[in-house]
Design a protein around this motif. Structure first.
Motif, PDB file in Angstrom:
ATOM      1  N   GLY A  69      28.430 -22.604 -32.948  1.00  0.00           N
ATOM      2  CA  GLY A  69      28.314 -22.070 -34.292  1.00  0.00           C
ATOM      3  C   GLY A  69      29.261 -22.697 -35.304  1.00  0.00           C
ATOM      4  N   VAL A  70      29.918 -23.805 -34.910  1.00  0.00           N
ATOM      5  CA  VAL A  70      30.851 -24.485 -35.809  1.00  0.00           C
ATOM      6  C   VAL A  70      30.377 -25.912 -36.029  1.00  0.00           C
ATOM      7  CG1 VAL A  70      33.224 -25.296 -36.141  1.00  0.00           C
ATOM      8  CG2 VAL A  70      32.794 -23.066 -35.071  1.00  0.00           C
ATOM      9  N   LEU A  71      30.335 -26.320 -37.287  1.00  0.00           N
ATOM     10  CA  LEU A  71      30.017 -27.694 -37.657  1.00  0.00           C
ATOM     11  C   LEU A  71      31.341 -28.372 -38.008  1.00  0.00           C
ATOM     12  CD1 LEU A  71      27.764 -29.802 -38.333  1.00  0.00           C
ATOM     13  CD2 LEU A  71      27.884 -28.951 -40.683  1.00  0.00           C
ATOM     14  N   TYR A  72      31.759 -29.318 -37.152  1.00  0.00           N
ATOM     15  CA  TYR A  72      33.000 -30.057 -37.362  1.00  0.00           C
ATOM     16  C   TYR A  72      32.678 -31.278 -38.206  1.00  0.00           C
ATOM     17  CZ  TYR A  72      34.693 -27.225 -33.487  1.00  0.00           C
ATOM     18  OH  TYR A  72      35.038 -26.175 -32.675  1.00  0.00           O
ATOM     19  N   ILE A  73      33.421 -31.458 -39.288  1.00  0.00           N
ATOM     20  CA  ILE A  73      33.161 -32.564 -40.206  1.00  0.00           C
ATOM     21  C   ILE A  73      34.404 -33.430 -40.296  1.00  0.00           C
ATOM     22  CG2 ILE A  73      32.560 -33.197 -42.574  1.00  0.00           C
ATOM     23  CD1 ILE A  73      31.475 -30.113 -42.560  1.00  0.00           C
ATOM     24  N   SER A  74      34.255 -34.697 -39.918  1.00  0.00           N
ATOM     25  CA  SER A  74      35.339 -35.662 -40.038  1.00  0.00           C
ATOM     26  C   SER A  74      34.985 -36.641 -41.145  1.00  0.00           C
ATOM     27  CB  SER A  74      35.563 -36.414 -38.722  1.00  0.00           C
ATOM     28  OG  SER A  74      36.524 -37.437 -38.929  1.00  0.00           O
ATOM     29  N   MET A  75      35.632 -36.491 -42.284  1.00  0.00           N
ATOM     30  CA  MET A  75      35.401 -37.428 -43.380  1.00  0.00           C
ATOM     31  C   MET A  75      36.024 -38.782 -43.048  1.00  0.00           C
ATOM     32  SD  MET A  75      33.445 -35.738 -45.233  1.00  0.00           S
ATOM     33  CE  MET A  75      33.277 -36.871 -46.594  1.00  0.00           C
ATOM     34  N   ASP A  76      37.128 -38.780 -42.275  1.00  0.00           N
ATOM     35  CA  ASP A  76      37.752 -40.043 -41.870  1.00  0.00           C
ATOM     36  C   ASP A  76      36.777 -40.914 -41.093  1.00  0.00           C
ATOM     37  OD1 ASP A  76      40.162 -39.355 -43.030  1.00  0.00           O
ATOM     38  OD2 ASP A  76      41.072 -38.682 -41.155  1.00  0.00           O
ATOM     39  N   TYR A  77      35.919 -40.284 -40.296  1.00  0.00           N
ATOM     40  CA  TYR A  77      34.967 -41.019 -39.466  1.00  0.00           C
ATOM     41  C   TYR A  77      33.525 -40.827 -39.934  1.00  0.00           C
ATOM     42  CZ  TYR A  77      39.083 -41.689 -36.709  1.00  0.00           C
ATOM     43  OH  TYR A  77      40.354 -42.046 -36.310  1.00  0.00           O
ATOM     44  N   ALA A  78      33.350 -40.219 -41.103  1.00  0.00           N
ATOM     45  CA  ALA A  78      32.029 -40.053 -41.719  1.00  0.00           C
ATOM     46  C   ALA A  78      31.002 -39.525 -40.717  1.00  0.00           C
ATOM     47  CB  ALA A  78      31.564 -41.367 -42.340  1.00  0.00           C
ATOM     48  N   THR A  79      31.360 -38.405 -40.081  1.00  0.00           N
ATOM     49  CA  THR A  79      30.515 -37.852 -39.019  1.00  0.00           C
ATOM     50  C   THR A  79      30.657 -36.337 -38.960  1.00  0.00           C
ATOM     51  OG1 THR A  79      30.871 -39.855 -37.709  1.00  0.00           O
ATOM     52  CG2 THR A  79      30.078 -37.953 -36.514  1.00  0.00           C
ATOM     53  N   ALA A  80      29.582 -35.668 -38.617  1.00  0.00           N
ATOM     54  CA  ALA A  80      29.623 -34.234 -38.310  1.00  0.00           C
ATOM     55  C   ALA A  80      29.163 -34.065 -36.868  1.00  0.00           C
ATOM     56  CB  ALA A  80      28.721 -33.444 -39.247  1.00  0.00           C
ATOM     57  N   VAL A  81      29.770 -33.111 -36.183  1.00  0.00           N
ATOM     58  CA  VAL A  81      29.435 -32.845 -34.779  1.00  0.00           C
ATOM     59  C   VAL A  81      29.347 -31.334 -34.608  1.00  0.00           C
ATOM     60  CG1 VAL A  81      30.178 -33.136 -32.378  1.00  0.00           C
ATOM     61  CG2 VAL A  81      30.696 -34.921 -34.053  1.00  0.00           C
ATOM     62  N   HIS A  82      28.354 -30.894 -33.836  1.00  0.00           N
ATOM     63  CA  HIS A  82      28.241 -29.475 -33.526  1.00  0.00           C
ATOM     64  C   HIS A  82      27.549 -29.296 -32.182  1.00  0.00           C
ATOM     65  CE1 HIS A  82      24.348 -30.344 -35.449  1.00  0.00           C
ATOM     66  NE2 HIS A  82      23.856 -29.274 -34.850  1.00  0.00           N
ATOM     67  N   SER A  83      27.665 -28.098 -31.658  1.00  0.00           N
ATOM     68  CA  SER A  83      26.955 -27.723 -30.449  1.00  0.00           C
ATOM     69  C   SER A  83      25.545 -27.337 -30.890  1.00  0.00           C
ATOM     70  CB  SER A  83      27.673 -26.543 -29.800  1.00  0.00           C
ATOM     71  OG  SER A  83      27.027 -26.142 -28.629  1.00  0.00           O
ATOM     72  N   CYS A  84      24.537 -27.803 -30.188  1.00  0.00           N
ATOM     73  CA  CYS A  84      23.150 -27.585 -30.591  1.00  0.00           C
ATOM     74  C   CYS A  84      22.913 -26.123 -30.961  1.00  0.00           C
ATOM     75  CB  CYS A  84      22.206 -28.005 -29.468  1.00  0.00           C
ATOM     76  SG  CYS A  84      20.459 -27.883 -29.940  1.00  0.00           S
ATOM     77  N   CYS A  85      22.246 -25.929 -32.082  1.00  0.00           N
ATOM     78  CA  CYS A  85      22.024 -24.582 -32.620  1.00  0.00           C
ATOM     79  C   CYS A  85      21.066 -23.737 -31.786  1.00  0.00           C
ATOM     80  CB  CYS A  85      21.540 -24.672 -34.059  1.00  0.00           C
ATOM     81  SG  CYS A  85      22.829 -25.281 -35.167  1.00  0.00           S
ATOM     82  N   CYS A  86      20.328 -24.357 -30.858  1.00  0.00           N
ATOM     83  CA  CYS A  86      19.424 -23.567 -30.019  1.00  0.00           C
ATOM     84  C   CYS A  86      20.196 -22.787 -28.966  1.00  0.00           C
ATOM     85  CB  CYS A  86      18.385 -24.465 -29.356  1.00  0.00           C
ATOM     86  SG  CYS A  86      18.973 -25.325 -27.879  1.00  0.00           S
ATOM     87  N   GLY A  87      21.468 -23.186 -28.741  1.00  0.00           N
ATOM     88  CA  GLY A  87      22.296 -22.516 -27.745  1.00  0.00           C
ATOM     89  C   GLY A  87      22.392 -23.253 -26.430  1.00  0.00           C
ATOM     90  N   CYS A  88      21.730 -24.421 -26.310  1.00  0.00           N
ATOM     91  CA  CYS A  88      21.771 -25.167 -25.041  1.00  0.00           C
ATOM     92  C   CYS A  88      23.148 -25.758 -24.765  1.00  0.00           C
ATOM     93  CB  CYS A  88      20.710 -26.264 -25.021  1.00  0.00           C
ATOM     94  SG  CYS A  88      21.059 -27.668 -26.108  1.00  0.00           S
ATOM     95  N   GLY A  89      23.964 -25.910 -25.809  1.00  0.00           N
ATOM     96  CA  GLY A  89      25.321 -26.418 -25.634  1.00  0.00           C
ATOM     97  C   GLY A  89      25.458 -27.922 -25.749  1.00  0.00           C
ATOM     98  N   ASP A  90      24.355 -28.649 -25.901  1.00  0.00           N
ATOM     99  CA  ASP A  90      24.457 -30.101 -26.039  1.00  0.00           C
ATOM    100  C   ASP A  90      25.182 -30.464 -27.324  1.00  0.00           C
ATOM    101  OD1 ASP A  90      23.160 -30.619 -23.666  1.00  0.00           O
ATOM    102  OD2 ASP A  90      21.225 -31.067 -24.594  1.00  0.00           O
ATOM    103  N   ARG A  91      25.963 -31.539 -27.262  1.00  0.00           N
ATOM    104  CA  ARG A  91      26.705 -32.059 -28.412  1.00  0.00           C
ATOM    105  C   ARG A  91      25.733 -32.814 -29.310  1.00  0.00           C
ATOM    106  NH1 ARG A  91      32.336 -34.353 -29.436  1.00  0.00           N
ATOM    107  NH2 ARG A  91      32.937 -32.817 -27.895  1.00  0.00           N
ATOM    108  N   VAL A  92      25.763 -32.494 -30.598  1.00  0.00           N
ATOM    109  CA  VAL A  92      24.903 -33.150 -31.580  1.00  0.00           C
ATOM    110  C   VAL A  92      25.804 -33.881 -32.571  1.00  0.00           C
ATOM    111  CG1 VAL A  92      23.152 -32.813 -33.357  1.00  0.00           C
ATOM    112  CG2 VAL A  92      23.163 -31.337 -31.320  1.00  0.00           C
ATOM    113  N   VAL A  93      25.621 -35.192 -32.674  1.00  0.00           N
ATOM    114  CA  VAL A  93      26.420 -36.034 -33.561  1.00  0.00           C
ATOM    115  C   VAL A  93      25.527 -36.527 -34.690  1.00  0.00           C
ATOM    116  CG1 VAL A  93      27.818 -38.131 -33.711  1.00  0.00           C
ATOM    117  CG2 VAL A  93      27.866 -36.751 -31.621  1.00  0.00           C
ATOM    118  N   THR A  94      25.970 -36.319 -35.925  1.00  0.00           N
ATOM    119  CA  THR A  94      25.209 -36.744 -37.090  1.00  0.00           C
ATOM    120  C   THR A  94      26.113 -37.624 -37.964  1.00  0.00           C
ATOM    121  OG1 THR A  94      25.768 -34.638 -38.133  1.00  0.00           O
ATOM    122  CG2 THR A  94      23.593 -34.810 -37.129  1.00  0.00           C
ATOM    123  N   PRO A  95      26.021 -38.951 -37.794  1.00  0.00           N
ATOM    124  CA  PRO A  95      26.855 -39.852 -38.603  1.00  0.00           C
ATOM    125  C   PRO A  95      26.343 -39.928 -40.040  1.00  0.00           C
ATOM    126  CG  PRO A  95      25.410 -41.105 -37.150  1.00  0.00           C
ATOM    127  CD  PRO A  95      25.211 -39.657 -36.810  1.00  0.00           C
TER     128      PRO A  95
END
Length: 155
Positions: free
Chosen positions: A21-47
């Motif tokens: 339930g947390v969207l981590y945003i790194s402006m230094d690395y121009a990327t957001a990462v979160h745990s899949c919103c469906c609840g499966c727990g997979d890491r989702v990386v969105t550069p």
């Protein structure tokens, strides 16, 4: 969707263990990462790149564009993050996924070929052009997004 909203956290480095339930945003690395919103727990990386995702922060909430399609994961979830809310989007067929992969590949090829064409020639590098990380730093230019992303992945 298991998570209907996402809390955002601006961080330099994304933690190894993600809080659901947390969207981590790194402006230094121009990327957001979160745990899949469906609840499966997979890491989702969105550069954040001209051919991948764009992030908007309005001072209170986060939006990502385009949608997040987890086509390589078992869950195959598909959703939009708008105003920190998770909006379920419909499943895509195999042909829709393949068409998007082709479009994405074309967009990247076009974008990066334009960058390559705009880079200094070997002759200009010999004359002190600023394309290597060392010469870019000496010229006061920041490292490229891909250089920063590689550093982030290795940390």
């Amino acid at each position: 969707m298991r998570h209907e909203t996402l809390e955002h956290r601006f961080v330099r480095n994304v933690p190894r263990e993600l809080d659901p339930g947390v969207l981590y945003i790194s402006m230094d690395y121009a990327t957001a990462v979160h745990s899949c919103c469906c609840g499966c727990g997979d890491r989702v990386v969105t550069p954040f790149t001209p051919t991948d995702w764009r992030m908007t922060f309005d001072g209170e909430s986060i939006s990502l564009h385009p949608s997040v399609g987890n086509w390589n994961q078992k869950c195959r979830s598909h959703y939009v993050i708008r105003g920190s809310r998770v909006l379920e989007a419909g499943a895509w067929s195999a042909s829709q996924v393949e068409a998007e992969r082709r479009r994405d590949k074309r967009a990247k090829a076009e974008h990066y070929s334009q960058l390559r064409d705009a880079e200094p020639s070997v002759d200009s590098l010999a004359e002190g052009g600023a394309s290597s990380p060392t010469t870019r730093a000496k010229a006061g230019l920041s490292p490229s997004i891909w250089s920063r992303f590689k550093i982030w992945l290795s940390s």
